[in-house]
Design a protein around this motif. Structure first.
Motif, short mmCIF file in Angstrom:
data_model
loop_
_atom_site.label_atom_id
_atom_site.label_comp_id
_atom_site.label_asym_id
_atom_site.label_seq_id
_atom_site.Cartn_x
_atom_site.Cartn_y
_atom_site.Cartn_z
N PRO A 161 0.84 -1.20 0.00
CA PRO A 161 0.00 0.00 0.00
C PRO A 161 0.88 1.25 0.00
CG PRO A 161 0.04 -1.01 2.18
CD PRO A 161 0.80 -1.93 1.27
N GLY A 162 0.30 2.33 -0.43
CA GLY A 162 1.03 3.60 -0.42
C GLY A 162 1.61 3.92 -1.78
N ALA A 163 2.38 4.99 -1.84
CA ALA A 163 3.00 5.44 -3.08
C ALA A 163 4.09 6.44 -2.76
CB ALA A 163 1.95 6.07 -4.01
N LYS A 164 4.93 6.68 -3.75
CA LYS A 164 5.96 7.72 -3.66
C LYS A 164 5.53 8.83 -4.60
CE LYS A 164 10.43 9.28 -3.58
NZ LYS A 164 11.47 9.23 -2.59
N TYR A 165 5.57 10.08 -4.11
CA TYR A 165 5.22 11.23 -4.90
C TYR A 165 6.42 12.15 -4.99
CZ TYR A 165 0.39 9.78 -4.17
OH TYR A 165 -0.78 9.08 -4.14
N GLN A 166 6.69 12.65 -6.20
CA GLN A 166 7.81 13.58 -6.37
C GLN A 166 7.39 14.66 -7.35
OE1 GLN A 166 11.06 13.32 -4.98
NE2 GLN A 166 11.22 15.39 -5.78
N LYS A 167 7.64 15.91 -6.99
CA LYS A 167 7.34 17.04 -7.86
C LYS A 167 8.50 17.24 -8.84
CE LYS A 167 8.14 21.11 -6.30
NZ LYS A 167 8.20 22.35 -5.57
N ILE A 168 8.20 17.51 -10.10
CA ILE A 168 9.22 17.88 -11.08
C ILE A 168 8.77 19.14 -11.79
CG2 ILE A 168 10.09 15.52 -11.42
CD1 ILE A 168 8.55 15.51 -14.11
N VAL A 169 9.73 19.92 -12.26
CA VAL A 169 9.42 21.14 -13.01
C VAL A 169 10.07 21.02 -14.37
CG1 VAL A 169 9.64 23.64 -13.10
CG2 VAL A 169 9.26 22.52 -10.90
N ILE A 170 9.27 21.09 -15.40
CA ILE A 170 9.79 21.05 -16.78
C ILE A 170 9.87 22.48 -17.29
CG2 ILE A 170 9.31 20.25 -19.12
CD1 ILE A 170 7.97 17.81 -17.86
N GLN A 171 11.08 22.86 -17.73
CA GLN A 171 11.30 24.24 -18.16
C GLN A 171 11.59 24.32 -19.63
OE1 GLN A 171 14.41 25.68 -15.59
NE2 GLN A 171 13.19 25.41 -13.77
#
Length: 171
Positions: A161-171
């Motif tokens: 159960p659960g998940a990994k979340y990661q923010k990315i910024v595409i420029q």
């Protein structure tokens, strides 16, 4: 918190209580002192105590603790032994890195507990813009077709159960 064990205990009353020594063991037999908390001396009220074991890096999954309560005259007694199992988040071993020069998101899947992973990239409206599955130890995902902006990478496994979340910024 991730790198400590928080210990809590309470007394209903105290007579001549000088201090508590906090002891830790890796096998429930051989204990070592890891800290000390001053007692309340004499008290007829509930007194709460706490101690943070900050040196848990590298310890096994199961660690045993006990208190050594010491009176002002040197007499002492031991508490019951308490087993503490480390909480393990298998998603901590997953890394998500974005390389802006290659426009590649690399998801490194360094967890042998998982046989397969689902990876989704979502825009800020919650719409899934890329979806991939893998059983490999890493996966490179091209983002060259995505507009500039912020995205969320979600990595999950059917085995946990659960998940990994990661923010990315595409420029």
């Amino acid at each position: 918190q991730k790198n400590k064990t928080e210990l809590f205990w309470e007394t209903a009353s105290e007579i001549n209580n000088e201090k508590f020594e906090i002891e830790r063991s890796l096998n429930s037999f051989d204990f070592e002192k890891i800290g000390e908390i001053k007692g309340s001396g004499n008290s007829n009220e509930n007194v709460r105590y706490s101690f943070d074991d900050l040196n848990i890096q590298g310890l096994p999954e199961k660690v045993y603790y006990r208190l050594k309560q010491i009176d002002f005259d040197g007499k002492h007694q031991f508490s019951n032994i308490v087993l503490v199992k480390k909480m393990y988040n298998p998603y901590e071993d997953i890394s998500v890195k974005y390389n802006s020069s290659t426009q590649i998101v690399r998801v490194s899947l360094n967890n042998p507990e998982f046989a397969s992973y689902g990876i989704g990239i979502y825009d800020l409206n919650g719409e899934q813009v890329i979806q991939a599955n893998t059983e490999a130890t890493y996966l490179d995902i091209s983002t060259s077709d995505l507009a500039k902006g912020m995205y969320i990478v979600r990595v999950e496994s059917a085995e946990q159960p659960g998940a990994k979340y990661q923010k990315i910024v595409i420029q």
